[in-house]
Every structure is written in C-alpha cells, then in structure tokens.
Design a protein around this motif. Structure first.
Motif, PDB file in Angstrom:
ATOM      1  N   CYS A   7       0.938  -0.916   0.087  1.00 46.20           N
ATOM      2  CA  CYS A   7      -0.493  -0.321   0.466  1.00 46.20           C
ATOM      3  C   CYS A   7       0.777   1.167   0.143  1.00 46.20           C
ATOM      4  O   CYS A   7       0.994   1.441   0.758  1.00 46.20           O
ATOM      5  CB  CYS A   7      -0.979  -0.386   1.074  1.00 46.20           C
ATOM      6  SG  CYS A   7      -2.170   1.066   0.719  1.00 46.20           S
ATOM      7  N   GLU A   8       0.907   2.275  -0.761  1.00 46.05           N
ATOM      8  CA  GLU A   8       1.758   2.623  -1.474  1.00 46.05           C
ATOM      9  C   GLU A   8       1.256   4.063  -0.610  1.00 46.05           C
ATOM     10  O   GLU A   8      -0.028   4.824  -1.077  1.00 46.05           O
ATOM     11  CB  GLU A   8       1.791   2.823  -2.850  1.00 46.05           C
ATOM     12  CG  GLU A   8       3.110   4.109  -3.191  1.00 46.05           C
ATOM     13  CD  GLU A   8       3.576   4.388  -4.853  1.00 46.05           C
ATOM     14  OE1 GLU A   8       4.074   5.409  -4.968  1.00 46.05           O
ATOM     15  OE2 GLU A   8       2.956   3.362  -5.433  1.00 46.05           O
ATOM     16  N   ILE A   9       1.838   5.309  -0.297  1.00 43.89           N
ATOM     17  CA  ILE A   9       1.392   6.168   0.004  1.00 43.89           C
ATOM     18  C   ILE A   9       1.808   7.355  -0.848  1.00 43.89           C
ATOM     19  O   ILE A   9       2.711   7.009  -1.359  1.00 43.89           O
ATOM     20  CB  ILE A   9       2.253   7.142   0.914  1.00 43.89           C
ATOM     21  CG1 ILE A   9       1.767   6.471   2.594  1.00 43.89           C
ATOM     22  CG2 ILE A   9       2.191   8.382   1.637  1.00 43.89           C
ATOM     23  CD1 ILE A   9       2.668   6.852   3.599  1.00 43.89           C
ATOM     24  N   LEU A  10       0.692   8.090  -1.550  1.00 43.08           N
ATOM     25  CA  LEU A  10       0.206   9.006  -2.845  1.00 43.08           C
ATOM     26  C   LEU A  10       0.483  10.299  -1.890  1.00 43.08           C
ATOM     27  O   LEU A  10       0.944  11.215  -3.266  1.00 43.08           O
ATOM     28  CB  LEU A  10      -0.937   8.223  -3.397  1.00 43.08           C
ATOM     29  CG  LEU A  10      -1.359   7.236  -3.535  1.00 43.08           C
ATOM     30  CD1 LEU A  10      -2.333   6.891  -4.526  1.00 43.08           C
ATOM     31  CD2 LEU A  10       0.224   6.584  -4.558  1.00 43.08           C
ATOM     32  N   SER A  11      -0.004  10.940  -1.525  1.00 42.70           N
ATOM     33  CA  SER A  11       0.829  12.163  -0.840  1.00 42.70           C
ATOM     34  C   SER A  11       2.085  12.512  -1.018  1.00 42.70           C
ATOM     35  O   SER A  11       2.797  12.473  -1.180  1.00 42.70           O
ATOM     36  CB  SER A  11      -0.275  12.624   0.149  1.00 42.70           C
ATOM     37  OG  SER A  11       0.470  12.148   1.754  1.00 42.70           O
ATOM     38  N   SER A  12       2.136  14.090  -0.857  1.00 34.15           N
ATOM     39  CA  SER A  12       3.824  14.603  -1.728  1.00 34.15           C
ATOM     40  C   SER A  12       3.611  15.537  -0.154  1.00 34.15           C
ATOM     41  O   SER A  12       3.279  15.747  -0.054  1.00 34.15           O
ATOM     42  CB  SER A  12       3.270  15.440  -2.954  1.00 34.15           C
ATOM     43  OG  SER A  12       3.959  16.487  -3.178  1.00 34.15           O
ATOM     44  N   LEU A  13       4.701  15.181   0.427  1.00 34.22           N
ATOM     45  CA  LEU A  13       5.750  15.217   1.422  1.00 34.22           C
ATOM     46  C   LEU A  13       5.685  17.547   1.255  1.00 34.22           C
ATOM     47  O   LEU A  13       5.564  18.023   1.794  1.00 34.22           O
ATOM     48  CB  LEU A  13       6.799  15.259   2.250  1.00 34.22           C
ATOM     49  CG  LEU A  13       7.394  15.885   3.161  1.00 34.22           C
ATOM     50  CD1 LEU A  13       6.644  15.482   4.405  1.00 34.22           C
ATOM     51  CD2 LEU A  13       8.554  15.115   3.566  1.00 34.22           C
ATOM     52  N   PRO A  14       6.596  18.005  -0.082  1.00 34.60           N
ATOM     53  CA  PRO A  14       6.408  18.460  -0.282  1.00 34.60           C
ATOM     54  C   PRO A  14       5.949  19.815  -0.220  1.00 34.60           C
ATOM     55  O   PRO A  14       5.231  21.302  -0.089  1.00 34.60           O
ATOM     56  CB  PRO A  14       7.802  18.518  -1.691  1.00 34.60           C
ATOM     57  CG  PRO A  14       8.412  16.982  -1.831  1.00 34.60           C
ATOM     58  CD  PRO A  14       7.365  16.813  -0.964  1.00 34.60           C
ATOM     59  N   LEU A  15       4.327  18.995  -1.446  1.00 33.23           N
ATOM     60  CA  LEU A  15       2.939  19.957  -1.244  1.00 33.23           C
ATOM     61  C   LEU A  15       2.775  20.086   0.262  1.00 33.23           C
ATOM     62  O   LEU A  15       2.039  21.873  -0.655  1.00 33.23           O
ATOM     63  CB  LEU A  15       2.299  19.404  -1.964  1.00 33.23           C
ATOM     64  CG  LEU A  15       1.053  19.406  -2.162  1.00 33.23           C
ATOM     65  CD1 LEU A  15       0.554  21.256  -2.787  1.00 33.23           C
ATOM     66  CD2 LEU A  15      -0.287  18.726  -3.035  1.00 33.23           C
ATOM     67  N   GLN A  16       2.576  18.869   1.089  1.00 33.50           N
ATOM     68  CA  GLN A  16       2.232  19.527   2.168  1.00 33.50           C
ATOM     69  C   GLN A  16       2.289  20.381   3.117  1.00 33.50           C
ATOM     70  O   GLN A  16       2.106  21.340   3.989  1.00 33.50           O
ATOM     71  CB  GLN A  16       2.070  17.786   3.232  1.00 33.50           C
ATOM     72  CG  GLN A  16       1.145  18.176   3.672  1.00 33.50           C
ATOM     73  CD  GLN A  16      -0.537  17.977   3.884  1.00 33.50           C
ATOM     74  OE1 GLN A  16      -0.916  17.737   3.059  1.00 33.50           O
ATOM     75  NE2 GLN A  16      -0.896  19.674   4.666  1.00 33.50           N
TER      76      GLN A  16
END
Length: 155
Positions: free
Chosen positions: A1-10
């Motif tokens: 289950c891959e995390i798709l959210s973006s840390l730089p965007l967050q």
C-alpha cells in the motif's frame, strides 16, 4: 500500500497557511494607505480582488489539505484548479501592474505568495498524476480479479 500524498506539497500548504494572514494584513494595510491616490476603477478592482482572494484562499487551502493528506483526487484537482486559475493570475496582476502604485513591501509579499502558488501548481500536478495512475491501476487489477473469479473453471 503505497503512500501517494506529497510531502513537499504538504509542507508548502503548511507554510502557506501561516503566510496568508501575514500577506493579507500587509496588503490591506498598504491598500488603506494608497487607496485615496488610486483611480476609481483601481479602487473597485483592488477591493474585489481582496474579497475574491480571501474567499478562494480559504477554500483552496482546505481542498489542498484534504486532497493531499487523504489522497482524494477530486479535492486535489479542485485545489489545483483554484490555484491555477483565479489565484495565480490575480497575484501576478497585483505584482506586475504598475498602475497600482506598488510599494516595495507589497512587492516582496506578492513575490513570496506567487512563489508558493507556482510551486503548488507544479507539485499538485505531479501528485495528481501519480494518484490518478495508481488508482487506475488498482481499479484495473480489481476488475481483472473480479473477472477471473467469474470465469468458469475449465473441464
């Protein structure tokens, strides 16, 4: 289950949440100072822009948080569109229109806000692309497994 959210965007959204009230206060204070010297149509345009940016920014940041953290494509797409269409052109108008009698402090905060928006447009685009591709792959695999289960056994 891959995390798709973006840390730089967050991270950009996080800092934008704290920067926006600062930007708003400086912009309103400078607008108050230069308001008597502006022509009537610039007065109307600037008041309309402040109302539009204030409302849009609240909605935009909420959609960015929800879309990125919860990996929801419609919310992130709404965030991307609100960033690309009303926000970025309005900030560029405030930054480059010399008829507005731009002060140096005002120019500085507009540059920072435009940098936030530009980065968020690019980061959200690539995050959306990755999310859509992954969700489409999951959907195809689910459909494939469903068809495999419905297929009659040979012999």
């Amino acid at each position: 289950c891959e995390i798709l959210s973006s840390l730089p965007l967050q991270m950009s959204l996080y800092f934008n949440v704290y920067f926006f009230p600062f930007w708003w206060l400086i912009t309103v204070a400078i607008l108050y100072l230069k308001y008597p010297g502006l022509s009537d149509y610039y007065k109307f345009i600037l008041v309309t822009i402040m109302i539009l940016v204030s409302l849009t920014e609240l909605i935009r940041l909420y959609l960015g948080y929800v879309g990125n953290l919860l990996e929801k494509v419609p919310e992130l797409a709404g965030f991307w569109l609100l960033t690309l269409l009303p926000q970025l052109p309005v900030i560029l108008f405030l930054l480059f229109n010399e008829g507005l009698k731009i002060h140096s402090l005002e120019r500085a905060v507009h540059i920072v806000f435009a940098a936030f928006l530009s980065f968020q447009v690019v980061a959200a685009f690539f995050t959306l692309k990755r999310m859509v591709n992954t969700l489409a792959t999951r959907f195809r695999l689910t459909e494939f497994h469903r068809l495999e289960e419905q297929r009659p056994a040979p012999g």
